[in-house]
Design an enzyme around this catalytic site. Structure first.
Site, mmCIF file in Angstrom:
data_model
loop_
_atom_site.group_PDB
_atom_site.id
_atom_site.type_symbol
_atom_site.label_atom_id
_atom_site.label_comp_id
_atom_site.label_asym_id
_atom_site.label_seq_id
_atom_site.Cartn_x
_atom_site.Cartn_y
_atom_site.Cartn_z
ATOM 1 N N GLU A 11 0.824 -1.215 0.000
ATOM 2 C CA GLU A 11 0.000 0.000 0.000
ATOM 3 C C GLU A 11 0.854 1.259 0.000
ATOM 4 O OE1 GLU A 11 -0.274 -2.533 2.113
ATOM 5 O OE2 GLU A 11 -2.156 -3.486 1.522
ATOM 6 N N HIS B 195 -11.617 -5.283 7.999
ATOM 7 C CA HIS B 195 -12.275 -5.007 6.724
ATOM 8 C C HIS B 195 -13.453 -4.046 6.878
ATOM 9 C CE1 HIS B 195 -10.052 -8.560 5.460
ATOM 10 N NE2 HIS B 195 -10.465 -8.400 4.223
#
Lengths: 367, 331
Positions: free
Chosen positions: B66, B135
């Site tokens: 990321e 999540h």
């Protein structure tokens, strides 16, 4: 010479795809070898059942492990009691070998906080869902063991995708610099969801990355449980008792394949050829070990049948136990955030309890 | 604005895809990059088909990193490209946080305008889909707190496409958070052509006179439902959908409050330090004399987002929203 002292591009194998020895069979008793087989079989059956539970809506998203039993059980087998294990989110097999009840693994994927509670006598960390973050924790844990003069190695699992993350490089770099008793175990299953290993790194092997951090890297056939065991055992021993001038950490790249989806939320047929899957299925670690054990007289039809039936019972019992677990109390949300509940959290918990009293589940549950 | 009246009936996630497709067609500086965005079409199918159409150099499956995605996108943006970086889930965005807040947010300031960062970082965010750990978090306040970033959270397919196009055309970095609970919950008409929904403007979703309720993203739906229930009891609820949480449309917020004198805020992010606090402080600063009741904050709790067996208790439900609004009205 240690099995670790080899070119990181020279893959270590003990059994060929037909289960014939092509390298030195590690020193494991007959019982241990049969147990290894049983645990791999158990992991496979558990996995099959877990995927089916998800498909039936009895469990949430689940990451399947089929194909990786040899790497998981073979490596966990090489740990001593006092060693520690830092998993990613796919090591249900390694966890069961360490003594984590299958019920906990099921509960975790069923969305219960309780599944994340590792029993006190199991030296294992909870599941790590973000990628590669656990690598640094494992380095820190091993560093602590060294600073505390404790004789323990720390095993850390991660996938090929994780080797792209900064945390992987930082973790291995610290381990090299501080010479910590780590075993870094890369489950290179070829795919990070849809992205192939070639898109993660231009290195010829993942094992060779260890060279940059100043310690040994070894590539093993990850679908050969005995090769995995041999390499891991050597790495664990070196972590605890290095030779003069030898660095403690090791990076093991176990070359393997994930037969199924990354998780039950993805569809591998979008990005992967079925031919490729079929090719890798020929390397399946379970029949491979089974053939070796049969050929050497350690396993016969009767034992295999007994294993099959006991494994089915064990998994069925775990599923039943997990599904009979009552829905967690909503108040559990507010516990264990801090050692001592803060006034704000206490107030929120009380306000929630009052509202729950008035509305019951009806005011909250969406299904 | 739209040049033709042609519309498609799309879900929110299809509107994301349509927005990307439209702007990639309009502007060849636009590239989409991230994990699984190519062949796989994104884990939520937000980039479906783009790779087939635009190829490897414009729809880029990156290594799994990321910080790498955000950091290289910053470099690309600086050199005249228009990268749209996808973070697979906002819960995995923290490695990129350093690049976003330390660099993207301040490139213009620290180079005194010499370098700019026309970057969009997209991420599915929020809870309610029974996803695994990490999540479901709702951390928009982190980004809204950072000067130099714009933070957009759409709640309808129409706004999604228009806001995304605005974000891509914006000369500054935009964090575009997509409420995944409503990715496929309903459909709406979306013009086929390109159009912009301006960043920084709230929408009044429902007019009312008794109480103003401020919300955004997935929480717009339970808020509207609660407003319907209250309406039956004779309570007239005005619902303001912020659409952009930074910069926040304080004018619309205050205007509504001056009419009603009572307010509630609904968000799924934890209460402490959440954007509800910013809205409450704004009302206190700008409309104190109109205030007839304390501002109710209906929010997530100050606890790590629970695993999904408990998430329904964590997320503001219709009943909770209704009760909170009632508190503001009955004070």
């Amino acid at each position: 010479m240690s099995v670790l002292q080899r070119d990181p591009q020279d893959m270590l194998r003990v059994l060929d795809e037909g289960g014939e020895p092509v390298g030195e069979v590690p020193d494991l008793s007959d019982d241990e070898l049969v147990t290894m087989y049983r645990e791999m079989y158990l992991a496979r059956h558990f996995d099959t059942r877990a995927v089916s539970l998800q498909r039936q809506g009895r469990m949430g998203t689940y990451p399947p492990l089929s194909g990786q039993e040899g790497a998981q059980i073979g490596s966990a087998f090489a740990l001593d009691e006092e060693d520690w294990l830092f998993p990613s989110y796919r090591e249900h097999g390694a966890a069961l070998h360490r003594g984590l009840p299958l019920k906990r693994t099921l509960l975790y994927w069923m969305g219960h906080e309780k599944g994340n509670r590792i029993p006190d006598d199991v030296n294992m960390f909870p599941v790590a869902v973000p990628i590669a973050t656990q690598v640094l924790h494992a380095t820190g844990a091993a560093w602590a063991k060294k600073l505390q003069d404790e004789d323990a190695a720390v095993m850390c699992y991660f996938g090929d995708g994780a080797t792209s993350e900064g945390d992987f490089h930082e973790g291995l770099n610290f381990a090299g610099v501080f010479d910590t008793p780590n075993v870094f175990f890369c489950n290179n299953n070829q795919w990070a969801i849809s992205v192939p290993r070639e898109r993660q790194t231009a290195s010829a092997t993942i094992a060779q990355k260890a060279t940059a951090y100043g310690f040994e890297g070894v590539q093993v056939d990850g679908m050969d449980p005995l090769a995995v065991y041999a390499a891991t055992r050597a790495a664990v021993e070196k972590a605890k008792n290095p030779e003069e001038g030898e660095r403690r950490p090791t990076l093991i790249e176990a070359v393997q394949y994930r037969f199924g989806a990354h998780t039950t939320a993805d569809d591998p047929t979008v990005y992967r050829d079925t031919d490729e899957v079929e090719e890798w299925k020929k390397k399946d670690p379970i029949p491979r070990l089974e053939k070796f054990l049969r050929n050497t007289g350690r396993l016969d039809d009767e034992t295999v049948e007994a294993i099959e039936s006991s494994v089915k019972d064990e998994v069925a019992e775990a599923i039943e136990a997990a599904e009979s677990e009552p829905r967690p109390e909503p108040s559990e949300m507010f516990s264990d955030v801090f050692a001592e509940q803060t006034p704000e959290i206490r107030a929120q918990a009380e306000a929630f309890a009052e509202m729950y009293e008035r509305h019951g589940d009806e005011g909250f549950l969406r299904e | 604005m739209s040049q033709s009246q042609q519309t498609q009936n799309l879900t929110l996630v299809q509107a994301v895809r349509d927005g990307l497709h439209t702007e990639m067609t309009n502007d060849d500086r636009v590239v989409v990059m991230g994990e699984d965005v190519g062949k796989n079409g994104g884990v939520f199918r937000a980039t479906e088909g783009l790779w087939n159409e635009f190829g490897d150099d414009r729809v880029i499956d990156t290594p799994l990193a990321e910080s790498g995605i955000a950091g290289t996108a910053i470099g690309m943006a600086t050199m005249g490209m228009r990268p749209v970086a996808e973070m697979q889930f906002s819960g995995f965005m923290y490695p990129a946080f350093d690049q976003i807040v330390s660099h993207a947010a301040r490139l213009r300031t620290r180079s005194r305008g010499r370098f700019t960062c026309p970057l969009v970082v997209r991420a599915p965010y929020g809870g309610g889909i029974r996803a695994p750990e990490h999540h479901s978090e709702s951390k928009e306040a982190f980004y809204a707190h950072e000067a130099g970033l714009k933070v957009v959270i759409p709640s309808t397919p129409y706004d999604t496409k228009g806001l995304l196009i605005s974000a891509i055309r914006d000369p500054d970095p935009v964090i575009f958070l997509e409420p995944k609970l409503i990715y496929r919950a309903f459909r709406g008409d979306v013009p086929e052509d390109d159009y912009e929904v301006p960043i920084g403007e709230a929408a009044v979703r429902r007019e009312g006179t008794d109480v103003s309720v401020y919300t955004y993203g997935a929480m717009t739906r339970p808020t509207m439902e609660a407003a319907d229930i209250l309406e039956e009891d004779g309570v007239s609820v005005e619902v303001v959908d912020l659409r952009t949480v930074s910069p926040m449309d304080k004018e619309t917020i205050v205007e509504s409050f001056e009419k009603t004198g009572r307010a509630a805020v609904v968000h799924e992010a934890p209460k402490t330090g959440g954007l509800g606090a910013e809205i409450t402080a704004t009302l206190q600063e700008k409309a104190l004399l109109h205030q007839e009741a304390p501002v109710e904050r209906i929010a997530g709790y100050d606890v790590p987002y629970p695993l999904y067996a408990l998430e329904d208790y964590y997320l503001p439900s219709v009943a909770r929203v209704e009760e909170g609004i009632r508190n503001a009205v009955e004070f």
